[in-house]
Design a protein around this motif. Structure first.
Motif, short mmCIF file in Angstrom:
data_model
loop_
_atom_site.label_atom_id
_atom_site.label_comp_id
_atom_site.label_asym_id
_atom_site.label_seq_id
_atom_site.Cartn_x
_atom_site.Cartn_y
_atom_site.Cartn_z
N ILE A 4 -0.30 -10.79 8.52
CA ILE A 4 0.19 -11.29 9.87
C ILE A 4 -0.53 -10.39 10.87
O ILE A 4 -0.86 -9.31 10.83
N CYS A 6 -0.35 -9.00 14.46
CA CYS A 6 0.39 -8.60 15.58
C CYS A 6 -0.42 -7.97 16.82
O CYS A 6 -1.32 -7.39 16.82
N CYS A 298 6.01 -7.61 13.55
CA CYS A 298 5.61 -8.03 12.17
C CYS A 298 7.08 -8.23 11.65
O CYS A 298 7.31 -9.43 11.02
#
Ligand SMILES: [Zn+2]
Length: 310
Positions: A4, A6, A298
């Protein structure tokens, strides 16, 4: 492995990081927030970062923690007073259209609170109040593991609850707001004022430097510090009596390496609260510091994807 990207978008810096789905930070960095033509330059910056990372990592989503007032359901910036051109930006939509990846957007204080609950100071707790002390006071309330948003995403503004009737004027238009007494800026202003009364001119000083003077038993620093602890505790007593939280976390630069400060608040708070509320220490310092927003971003994205492993 899924990753992910972020971002933590602030008035001065954009912090960004790559995290895996277990919340392990692979790397982090920061850049200056673009100042001109934000509506074009900010999405460009974000898209470029994500595309670069897609060369090497399997990116499954983008988590954004942002300054300003956010509609997290629509991923939209409702209002920002420190970034011209930012208000009204449909961040999630813009990024989705360019990257075809799921995007979550949440306010930075709310993100930081969730970050601390997931990976930081208060793992496993479900009823939490989070404050950041700085120029003002940012705050967020979590009840039963959920952020309290209120009817228009405006809930949790502890900084603008009045603790002194007819007190100091506040930027919100009222007088005597909590942040005019308990934010770091109040400690600094009080110290400068008190020094002036003693015939000394202090142009600039930080909260951390005042804390250092406290440990050196500087009498003016000590007296200002005691008042500061007292004001913080008065506001937190209201919080404890109103919400009965398991923990109150205090973040902001001033709390880093300031265990005694947090301890002094706990001591003062225990004197103030009704004895039945006294269940050991309530106030904790932030553990994640400046990274809390990235962890929270996240967490929110993973939750949105139903990929949260806890
Ligand atoms: Zn106010």
């Amino acid at each position: 492995m899924d990753y992910i990207v972020c971002f933590d978008i602030g008035g001065t810096f954009i912090k960004f990081g790559l995290l895996d789905r277990n919340g392990k930070m692979i790397f982090k960095d920061k850049a200056m927030t673009p100042k001109s033509n934000l509506q074009k330059s900010l999405p460009e910056f974000l898209v470029k970062r994500v595309k670069l990372l897609q060369n090497d990592f399997q990116i499954v989503g983008i988590g954004i923690s942002s300054c300003g007032l956010i509609n997290h359901e629509r991923g939209e910036v409702l209002f920002s007073n420190n970034l011209p051109g930012y208000s009204g930006m449909k961040l999630a939509e813009i990024l989705f259209n360019q990257l075809q990846l799921p995007v979550s957007v949440e306010n930075d204080v709310k993100s930081a609170c969730l970050g601390e609950m997931w990976k930081g100071a208060i793992q496993g707790k479900r009823n939490v109040v989070f404050l950041t002390l700085g120029t003002g006071i940012g705050s967020t309330i979590v009840i039963d593991g959920k952020i309290v948003n209120g009817s228009h995403h405006l809930a949790g503004e502890l900084g603008h609850t009045v603790i002194v009737s007819e007190g100091r004027p506040c930027g919100c238009g009222r007088k005597g707001c909590y942040e005019r007494y308990a934010a770091t800026s109040a400690l600094v202003n009080d110290f400068i004022e008190e020094k002036k009364k003693h015939g000394e001119v202090v142009e600039r000083i930080s909260g951390e430097e005042i804390f250092k003077l406290v440990t050196e038993e500087d009498p003016i620093a000590l007296s200002v510090y005691k008042k500061f602890i007292r004001f913080i505790s008065i506001g937190l007593t209201n919080v404890v009596h109103l919400l009965n939280p398991e923990a109150i976390i205090i973040g902001g630069g001033i709390t880093e390496h300031a265990d005694q400060f947090i301890q002094d608040i706990n001591i003062e708070l225990k004197k103030e609260i009704m004895p039945i509320y006294n269940q050991g220490n309530i106030v904790y310092p932030s553990h994640l510091g400046n990274d809390a927003g990235l962890y929270g971003a996240c967490y929110i994205l993973l939750k949105k994807l139903n990929k949260l492993q806890v």
